[in-house]
Structure formats: structure tokens, C-alpha cells
Design a protein around this motif. Structure first.
Motif, PDB file in Angstrom:
ATOM      1  N   UNK A   3      54.000  18.768   5.781  1.00  0.00           N
ATOM      2  CA  UNK A   3      53.491  18.684   4.098  1.00  0.00           C
ATOM      3  C   UNK A   3      54.755  19.397   3.258  1.00  0.00           C
ATOM      4  N   UNK A   4      55.216  18.604   2.324  1.00  0.00           N
ATOM      5  CA  UNK A   4      56.009  19.478   1.248  1.00  0.00           C
ATOM      6  C   UNK A   4      55.499  19.186  -0.090  1.00  0.00           C
ATOM      7  N   UNK A   5      56.159  19.897  -1.024  1.00  0.00           N
ATOM      8  CA  UNK A   5      55.458  19.802  -2.398  1.00  0.00           C
ATOM      9  C   UNK A   5      56.945  19.305  -3.210  1.00  0.00           C
ATOM     10  N   UNK A   6      56.873  18.349  -4.297  1.00  0.00           N
ATOM     11  CA  UNK A   6      57.800  18.165  -5.148  1.00  0.00           C
ATOM     12  C   UNK A   6      57.922  19.487  -6.163  1.00  0.00           C
ATOM     13  N   UNK A  78      53.711  14.259   1.148  1.00  0.00           N
ATOM     14  CA  UNK A  78      54.350  14.525   0.037  1.00  0.00           C
ATOM     15  C   UNK A  78      53.456  14.837  -1.044  1.00  0.00           C
ATOM     16  N   UNK A  79      53.335  16.103  -1.590  1.00  0.00           N
ATOM     17  CA  UNK A  79      52.440  16.285  -2.650  1.00  0.00           C
ATOM     18  C   UNK A  79      53.304  16.102  -4.073  1.00  0.00           C
ATOM     19  N   UNK A  80      52.778  15.192  -4.891  1.00  0.00           N
ATOM     20  CA  UNK A  80      53.543  14.887  -6.059  1.00  0.00           C
ATOM     21  C   UNK A  80      53.182  15.532  -7.304  1.00  0.00           C
ATOM     22  N   UNK A  81      51.791  15.865  -7.397  1.00  0.00           N
ATOM     23  CA  UNK A  81      51.038  16.440  -8.402  1.00  0.00           C
ATOM     24  C   UNK A  81      49.802  17.266  -8.185  1.00  0.00           C
ATOM     25  N   UNK A  82      49.769  18.612  -9.053  1.00  0.00           N
ATOM     26  CA  UNK A  82      48.455  18.972  -8.897  1.00  0.00           C
ATOM     27  C   UNK A  82      47.879  18.925 -10.130  1.00  0.00           C
ATOM     28  N   UNK A  83      47.215  17.623 -10.517  1.00  0.00           N
ATOM     29  CA  UNK A  83      46.767  17.078 -11.815  1.00  0.00           C
ATOM     30  C   UNK A  83      45.496  17.386 -12.357  1.00  0.00           C
ATOM     31  N   UNK A  84      45.536  18.038 -13.470  1.00  0.00           N
ATOM     32  CA  UNK A  84      44.531  18.694 -14.384  1.00  0.00           C
ATOM     33  C   UNK A  84      43.778  17.358 -14.767  1.00  0.00           C
TER      34      UNK A  84
END
Length: 93
Positions: A3-6, A78-84
């Protein structure tokens, strides 16, 4: 799966933690705990969550109005966004 984060998702997370921490001391860390639970669930069953758009899947964060948007790319998540989710939906990845 790895797992990776942008960079964008890291910024989203930092902004949200800071905002919640300003609301009440410790709330930012409660938010982070809930995000980590969601991330572990994604790692265990990445195909469990529905596709919101194109190849982007979303996992709702418990207790908070956030959705973690990610893709499965080969043997990586791939984590692209932690979206509100209170934002304009047109901002989704």
C-alpha cells in the motif's frame, strides 16, 4: 499487497488531522485511528469496496465524513485521496 499514498492523499490527511485537532484536542488522532482501521480493511480485502468512478474504489471512514479513494494496480494498492465528503463531488479523483 503493498500500500502506498500519493502526495495528494498525504496532504488530505494532514489537513484533516490539523482541522480536527483545532476543533478539540485529541480529535485529530481519533480521526487518524479511524482512517487506519479503514486502511487495514482495504489491505485485507481491497476488492470488497465498490467502484465509484473508473477504477477508483472508495472506503467510507467510520465516524467521520471521509472516503478513502484508492486503486488496485497489479499487486499494489494506491491511496489517491482521503476525501472530505462535505466537499464538491466534482473534486473526486
Amino acid at each position: 499487497m503493498k500500500l502506498s499514498y500519493t502526495e495528494r492523499s498525504k496532504e488530505d490527511l494532514d489537513i484533516a488531522i490539523a482541522w480536527y485537532e483545532k476543533q478539540r484536542r485529541g480529535l485529530g488522532f481519533e480521526f487518524l485511528d479511524c482512517v487506519e482501521v479503514a486502511i487495514k480493511s482495504i489491505e485485507q480485502s481491497p476488492e470488497l469496496y465498490r467502484i465509484y468512478y473508473s477504477q477508483f474504489r472508495g472506503c467510507i471512514v467510520r465516524r467521520f465524513p471521509f472516503v478513502i479513494f484508492y486503486t488496485i494496480e497489479g499487486d499494489a494498492i494506491i491511496v489517491h485521496s482521503v476525501f472530505d465528503s462535505r466537499q464538491d463531488p466534482q473534486k473526486r479523483p
